[in-house]
Write an enzyme that holds these catalytic residues in place. Structure first.
Site, short mmCIF file in Angstrom:
data_model
loop_
_atom_site.label_atom_id
_atom_site.label_comp_id
_atom_site.label_asym_id
_atom_site.label_seq_id
_atom_site.Cartn_x
_atom_site.Cartn_y
_atom_site.Cartn_z
N SER A 11 0.82 -1.21 0.00
CA SER A 11 0.00 0.00 0.00
C SER A 11 0.85 1.26 0.00
O SER A 11 0.62 2.19 -0.77
CB SER A 11 -0.93 0.00 1.21
OG SER A 11 -1.83 -1.08 1.17
N LYS A 106 9.49 0.61 8.91
CA LYS A 106 9.51 1.02 10.31
C LYS A 106 9.76 -0.20 11.18
O LYS A 106 8.98 -1.14 11.18
CB LYS A 106 8.20 1.69 10.70
CG LYS A 106 7.94 2.99 9.95
CD LYS A 106 6.61 3.61 10.30
CE LYS A 106 6.39 4.91 9.54
NZ LYS A 106 5.08 5.52 9.83
N LYS A 190 5.82 2.88 18.07
CA LYS A 190 4.40 3.26 18.04
C LYS A 190 3.52 2.13 17.52
O LYS A 190 2.35 2.03 17.89
CB LYS A 190 4.21 4.54 17.23
CG LYS A 190 4.61 4.46 15.76
CD LYS A 190 3.50 4.03 14.83
CE LYS A 190 3.97 3.86 13.41
NZ LYS A 190 2.90 3.41 12.49
N ASN A 255 -2.00 -2.40 12.70
CA ASN A 255 -1.60 -2.80 14.05
C ASN A 255 -2.78 -2.71 15.02
O ASN A 255 -2.99 -3.61 15.82
CB ASN A 255 -0.44 -1.91 14.52
CG ASN A 255 0.83 -2.18 13.75
OD1 ASN A 255 1.53 -3.16 13.99
ND2 ASN A 255 1.14 -1.32 12.78
N GLU A 280 3.70 -4.86 11.53
CA GLU A 280 5.07 -4.55 11.93
C GLU A 280 5.25 -4.49 13.44
O GLU A 280 6.36 -4.67 13.95
CB GLU A 280 5.51 -3.22 11.31
CG GLU A 280 5.67 -3.25 9.80
CD GLU A 280 6.98 -3.87 9.35
OE1 GLU A 280 7.56 -4.70 10.09
OE2 GLU A 280 7.43 -3.54 8.24
#
EC number: 1.1.1.94
Length: 346
Positions: A11, A106, A190, A255, A280
């Site tokens: 994406s 990330k 995060k 997430n 992730e």
């Protein structure tokens, strides 16, 4: 600018082609499978991600890495963090020595604790040409022309300014930073906090609980940033609070939605197969916790998420463990930045 290669047709990689297309003559999108490449070149749409988005006219696709980066002025790496080193190793013989590199992945590499820009620099050489991008950017909204912003971080001001120049547009604001470690650390941790927020949402907890998790999450991220020699103030910017808010609250967040699915009984394997997306925050929970244990950093939210994912701890027990912790001063642990900076200088 004549040619930019975007490596990874998920994406974010697909959306990135649209951001850079107005600034360059040609964009080459590398996809892993010949089937995806055929569909991209035939229909000018990605069959697996953002299928309603039409690629810009100057975008083409290939499954050959050497062709993708041939004569490229820059390479934008949009692969999942777990595959970044392997991808960079394959790119190294073909990418020009002066081609600049922007990392979108990330995460934090397990074992080495290297951030993604460090992994890329280690495999590709010339660290001054490497930058990282992070911020509250859902590809689904960027493709629709909705206003978004991000921070481009690099140890080299010219490299940061270079990518700022090709990314900035009417609906995308790109800021620069020299705190690449802080920016990348925010992007990695995060995702773990977002899983915790998804779990809380799936359990029916309210807005107050989510706000607590997000703000204590920022404090947790700040301690990790400080320990790695970054600037805790970075946590207040686009890569920190900005990305955390959108990842913890948006329906587009993989997430957060995985955390909700976990409460409903779905496995990671099932979720990723169903959504065709990598969560992730799962590998990040392992690598960040490993780093924290080695450095003596308190990361209770990360530890709780890791316990649920890898240690078989019931979700309710993990949440109760967080809520029964004795509160401390709000921003403890940030003073470690000064210590880490001195150690780095030595």
């Amino acid at each position: 600018m004549s040619r930019v290669a975007v490596i990874g047709a998920g994406s974010w990689g697909t959306a990135m082609t649209g951001l850079v297309a107005p600034a360059v003559n040609e964009v080459v999108l590398w996809a892993r499978t010949p089937e995806a490449v055929a569909a991209l070149n035939r229909d000018h749409r990605n069959p697996n991600h953002l299928p309603d988005y039409t690629l810009a006219a100057n975008v083409s696709a290939t499954s050959d890495l050497s062709l993708a980066v041939c004569d490229a002025d820059a390479a934008i790496l949009a692969t999942p963090s777990a595959y970044l080193r392997e991808t960079c190793r394959s790119l190294a013989p073909h990418l020009a020595e002066d081609a600049r590199v922007l990392v979108l992945s990330k995460g934090m590499e397990r074992g080495s604790h290297l951030l993604m820009h460090e992994v890329a620099a280690q495999e590709l050489g010339n660290p001054t040409r490497v930058a990282a991008l992070s911020g509250p950017n859902h590809a689904e909204e960027i493709c629709r022309g909705m206003v978004s912003a991000a921070v481009v971080a690099s140890e080299n001001a010219e490299t940061a300014a270079f990518f700022q120049g090709i990314l900035a547009g009417p609906t995308f604001r790109a800021y620069v930073s020299d705190d690449v470690r802080g920016v990348e650390c925010c992007g990695a941790v995060k995702n773990v906090i977002a899983i915790a927020c998804g779990i809380a949402s799936g359990m029916g907890m309210g807005d107050n609980t989510l706000a607590v998790l997000m703000t204590r999450g920022i404090a947790e991220i700040g301690r990790v940033v400080a320990a790695l020699g970054g600037d805790p103030m970075t946590c207040m910017g686009l890569a920190g609070m900005g990305d955390l808010v959108v990842t913890c609250t948006s329906e587009h967040s993989r997430n957060r939605s995985f955390g909700r699915a976990l409460v409903a009984g779905e496995t990671l394997e099932s979720y990723q197969a169903r959504t065709h997306m990598v969560v992730e925050g799962v590998p990040a929970s392992a690598s960040v916790l490993e780093l924290a244990q080695e450095r003596g950093i308190e990361v209770p939210i990360t530890a709780g998420v890791h316990a649920v994912l890898f240690e078989g701890r019931p979700i309710g027990d993990a949440m109760e463990g967080l809520l029964t912790r004795a509160p401390r001063t709000e921003f403890y642990g940030m003073e470690e930045r000064e210590i880490a900076s001195k150690e780095k200088q030595c």
